[in-house]
Motif scaffolding. Sequence first.
Motif, mmCIF file in Angstrom:
data_model
loop_
_atom_site.group_PDB
_atom_site.id
_atom_site.type_symbol
_atom_site.label_atom_id
_atom_site.label_comp_id
_atom_site.label_asym_id
_atom_site.label_seq_id
_atom_site.Cartn_x
_atom_site.Cartn_y
_atom_site.Cartn_z
ATOM 1 N N TYR A 127 6.232 56.892 -20.556
ATOM 2 C CA TYR A 127 6.086 56.093 -19.340
ATOM 3 C C TYR A 127 6.887 56.740 -18.228
ATOM 4 O O TYR A 127 7.897 57.401 -18.488
ATOM 5 C CB TYR A 127 6.635 54.679 -19.548
ATOM 6 C CG TYR A 127 6.085 54.017 -20.783
ATOM 7 C CD1 TYR A 127 4.825 53.434 -20.765
ATOM 8 C CD2 TYR A 127 6.810 54.012 -21.969
ATOM 9 C CE1 TYR A 127 4.291 52.848 -21.904
ATOM 10 C CE2 TYR A 127 6.290 53.429 -23.110
ATOM 11 C CZ TYR A 127 5.026 52.848 -23.075
ATOM 12 O OH TYR A 127 4.512 52.285 -24.207
ATOM 13 N N LYS A 147 2.912 55.021 -32.184
ATOM 14 C CA LYS A 147 3.088 56.007 -31.123
ATOM 15 C C LYS A 147 3.074 57.427 -31.690
ATOM 16 O O LYS A 147 2.529 58.333 -31.088
ATOM 17 C CB LYS A 147 4.406 55.760 -30.387
ATOM 18 C CG LYS A 147 4.663 54.296 -30.017
ATOM 19 C CD LYS A 147 3.673 53.729 -29.019
ATOM 20 C CE LYS A 147 4.091 52.315 -28.605
ATOM 21 N NZ LYS A 147 3.174 51.658 -27.696
ATOM 22 N N ARG A 171 5.562 50.657 -13.442
ATOM 23 C CA ARG A 171 5.532 51.604 -14.566
ATOM 24 C C ARG A 171 4.120 52.125 -14.811
ATOM 25 O O ARG A 171 3.167 51.352 -14.853
ATOM 26 C CB ARG A 171 6.029 50.907 -15.840
ATOM 27 C CG ARG A 171 6.226 51.860 -17.010
ATOM 28 C CD ARG A 171 6.297 51.141 -18.359
ATOM 29 N NE ARG A 171 4.978 50.757 -18.841
ATOM 30 C CZ ARG A 171 4.732 50.250 -20.048
ATOM 31 N NH1 ARG A 171 5.725 50.026 -20.900
ATOM 32 N NH2 ARG A 171 3.498 49.932 -20.409
ATOM 33 N N ALA A 175 -1.625 51.197 -17.618
ATOM 34 C CA ALA A 175 -0.706 50.072 -17.799
ATOM 35 C C ALA A 175 -0.178 50.046 -19.234
ATOM 36 O O ALA A 175 0.984 50.390 -19.476
ATOM 37 C CB ALA A 175 -1.412 48.773 -17.450
ATOM 38 N N GLN A 176 -1.020 49.662 -20.172
ATOM 39 C CA GLN A 176 -0.547 49.493 -21.548
ATOM 40 C C GLN A 176 -0.405 50.844 -22.242
ATOM 41 O O GLN A 176 -1.273 51.711 -22.102
ATOM 42 C CB GLN A 176 -1.524 48.607 -22.324
ATOM 43 C CG GLN A 176 -0.946 48.063 -23.620
ATOM 44 C CD GLN A 176 -1.926 47.127 -24.327
ATOM 45 O OE1 GLN A 176 -3.074 47.007 -23.927
ATOM 46 N NE2 GLN A 176 -1.463 46.486 -25.377
ATOM 47 N N GLY A 177 0.672 50.981 -22.987
ATOM 48 C CA GLY A 177 0.967 52.269 -23.613
ATOM 49 C C GLY A 177 0.212 52.509 -24.900
ATOM 50 O O GLY A 177 0.774 52.395 -25.988
ATOM 51 N N TYR A 202 11.750 46.451 -22.752
ATOM 52 C CA TYR A 202 10.367 46.235 -23.197
ATOM 53 C C TYR A 202 10.159 44.733 -23.323
ATOM 54 O O TYR A 202 10.945 44.037 -23.959
ATOM 55 C CB TYR A 202 10.137 46.960 -24.530
ATOM 56 C CG TYR A 202 8.808 46.636 -25.145
ATOM 57 C CD1 TYR A 202 7.632 46.709 -24.388
ATOM 58 C CD2 TYR A 202 8.698 46.232 -26.472
ATOM 59 C CE1 TYR A 202 6.401 46.386 -24.939
ATOM 60 C CE2 TYR A 202 7.474 45.923 -27.029
ATOM 61 C CZ TYR A 202 6.331 45.996 -26.254
ATOM 62 O OH TYR A 202 5.122 45.671 -26.790
ATOM 63 N N ASN A 258 11.644 52.509 -23.473
ATOM 64 C CA ASN A 258 10.529 51.972 -22.711
ATOM 65 C C ASN A 258 11.127 50.857 -21.849
ATOM 66 O O ASN A 258 11.748 49.960 -22.412
ATOM 67 C CB ASN A 258 9.498 51.393 -23.702
ATOM 68 C CG ASN A 258 8.351 50.665 -23.029
ATOM 69 O OD1 ASN A 258 8.187 50.717 -21.825
ATOM 70 N ND2 ASN A 258 7.560 49.972 -23.841
ATOM 71 N N ARG A 261 -0.150 43.474 -21.482
ATOM 72 C CA ARG A 261 -1.473 43.308 -22.102
ATOM 73 C C ARG A 261 -2.446 42.646 -21.122
ATOM 74 O O ARG A 261 -3.645 42.953 -21.126
ATOM 75 C CB ARG A 261 -1.315 42.570 -23.424
ATOM 76 C CG ARG A 261 -0.456 43.466 -24.356
ATOM 77 C CD ARG A 261 -0.176 42.998 -25.720
ATOM 78 N NE ARG A 261 0.959 42.124 -25.945
ATOM 79 C CZ ARG A 261 2.250 42.503 -26.005
ATOM 80 N NH1 ARG A 261 2.610 43.739 -25.760
ATOM 81 N NH2 ARG A 261 3.192 41.617 -26.282
ATOM 82 N N TYR A 275 9.588 55.659 -30.300
ATOM 83 C CA TYR A 275 9.250 56.898 -29.576
ATOM 84 C C TYR A 275 10.083 58.090 -30.064
ATOM 85 O O TYR A 275 10.219 59.084 -29.354
ATOM 86 C CB TYR A 275 9.444 56.695 -28.059
ATOM 87 C CG TYR A 275 8.607 55.557 -27.511
ATOM 88 C CD1 TYR A 275 7.249 55.729 -27.238
ATOM 89 C CD2 TYR A 275 9.159 54.292 -27.310
ATOM 90 C CE1 TYR A 275 6.472 54.682 -26.774
ATOM 91 C CE2 TYR A 275 8.391 53.242 -26.837
ATOM 92 C CZ TYR A 275 7.045 53.432 -26.578
ATOM 93 O OH TYR A 275 6.280 52.387 -26.118
ATOM 94 N N THR A 318 6.393 45.629 -33.708
ATOM 95 C CA THR A 318 6.507 44.312 -33.051
ATOM 96 C C THR A 318 6.899 43.248 -34.066
ATOM 97 O O THR A 318 7.817 42.459 -33.840
ATOM 98 C CB THR A 318 5.157 43.954 -32.387
ATOM 99 O OG1 THR A 318 4.907 44.895 -31.354
ATOM 100 C CG2 THR A 318 5.170 42.553 -31.818
HETATM 101 N N1 GLN Z 1 4.547 49.469 -26.073
HETATM 102 C C1 GLN Z 1 3.366 49.408 -25.264
HETATM 103 C C2 GLN Z 1 3.717 49.271 -23.800
HETATM 104 O O1 GLN Z 1 4.849 49.073 -23.462
HETATM 105 C C3 GLN Z 1 2.466 48.283 -25.600
HETATM 106 C C4 GLN Z 1 2.750 47.601 -26.830
HETATM 107 C C5 GLN Z 1 1.913 46.414 -26.988
HETATM 108 O O2 GLN Z 1 1.202 46.013 -26.077
HETATM 109 N N2 GLN Z 1 2.031 45.834 -28.130
HETATM 110 O O3 GLN Z 1 2.828 49.373 -22.997
#
Ligand code: GLN
Length: 402
Positions: free
Chosen positions: A334, A249, A380, A44-46, A133, A187, A29, A218, A109
């Motif tokens: 990713y 996702k 990544r 960067a962030q997914g 992760y 991830n 983040r 995912y 989360t």
């Molecule tokens: N899963 C996403 C990632 O790995 C981000 C998830 C999140 O920031 N809460 O980038």
Amino acid sequence: MADVISSLSTQPKHFLSNKVAQFTESVIREMTRQAMLYGAVNLAQGFPDFSAPAEIKQAARVAIDADVNQYAITWGAKNLRNAIARQMGVWQGMSVDPEKEITVCCGSTEAMISTLLAVCNAGDEVVIFEPFYENYGPDSVLSGARPRFVKLRPPVNEGGEWTFDEKELRAAFDKNTKAIILNTPNNPTGKVFTRAELELIRDLCVEFDVLAITDEIYEHIVYDGTEHISMASLDGMRERTVTINGMSKTYSVTGWRVGWAVAPEKITSAIRKVHDFLTVGAPAPLQEAGAAALSLPAEYYAKLAEGYRVRRDHLIPALERAGFKCFRPRGAYYVMTDISEFGFEDEVAFTQYLVKDIGVAAVPGSSFYRDPRDGARQVRFAFCKKLETLDAAAEKLGKLRR
Ligand code: GLN
């Protein structure tokens, strides 16, 4: 009074818990904030940079118009729980009781941390594959559990798979092991655990009486004919698995914060208690939209996966041209890369150069390992982006070789 105040120390004590000292802010983040600061393309962030399906946005508007503005039932709106139970049957052939076995949370989360808080005691151990992760590290600390890491090793040949050593996995299990956290599709590696691998993990869970907590966010993003298998669908695992998933996702709505945990009744009761006092509930109108999302036809999921396959096959050649060695993902969105070619001291220096000078944000590999040195050659990239976003990144990455 003045005397009392002047006699007190003017230095406040440090106030902070010992737990927070054990982890940092999320690097994933943080990289998004840096992308914004430097105007870099954010790989960067997914999170997707394209629209969510029109039907589910409409369903959210309808729910708000209908004044679904107050708390939903703490453990989830009935419509959404019914839809989740129905789809677990369709996708994994599992029968789930929506009244007793589902907790809707603020994203997967919260489902993960609520689960860990619900099952872990101080001194319990949780087995985690690494790279992992990054949330799983702090999640373990906050729940009082001690993580035991087991390595996933990158493929040696092009097109190969990330693998783990059976003996190393077995050695991580003992009488203190409470749970194993599994993330498939994975991830950051893109690994999709095979049935044989899941059976091996299942056998250890049964032998050592361990709970499997599986993050399957995912689930619908798989490539090359790869099949996602839910741990809970394996013989002997239904009673010892918590399955975590969510809308983020699958429906491109990472900011809606709607996820869930599916678990046997007793474990669900415990998760519901933690969830209730942590957050009370996930956003009510967006849960109604979730019920609509889970009613999309099967073609939606096929298109979703195909869209991501196209993006994967768009980004990887561009990364390779720029000098990255890519580990081709079988699932999730990713790609882990090896940056040895660039001759940087470590990947943190490299990602800083990338975001500031080249204009592309990525995540340093160390964020996914307990020992930062293990990720020092890895970076990544997320490809859940419009093709034009990937093209813009590719053009900037072209400068790396010049
Ligand atoms: N899963 C996403 C990632 O790995 C981000 C998830 C999140 O920031 N809460 O980038």
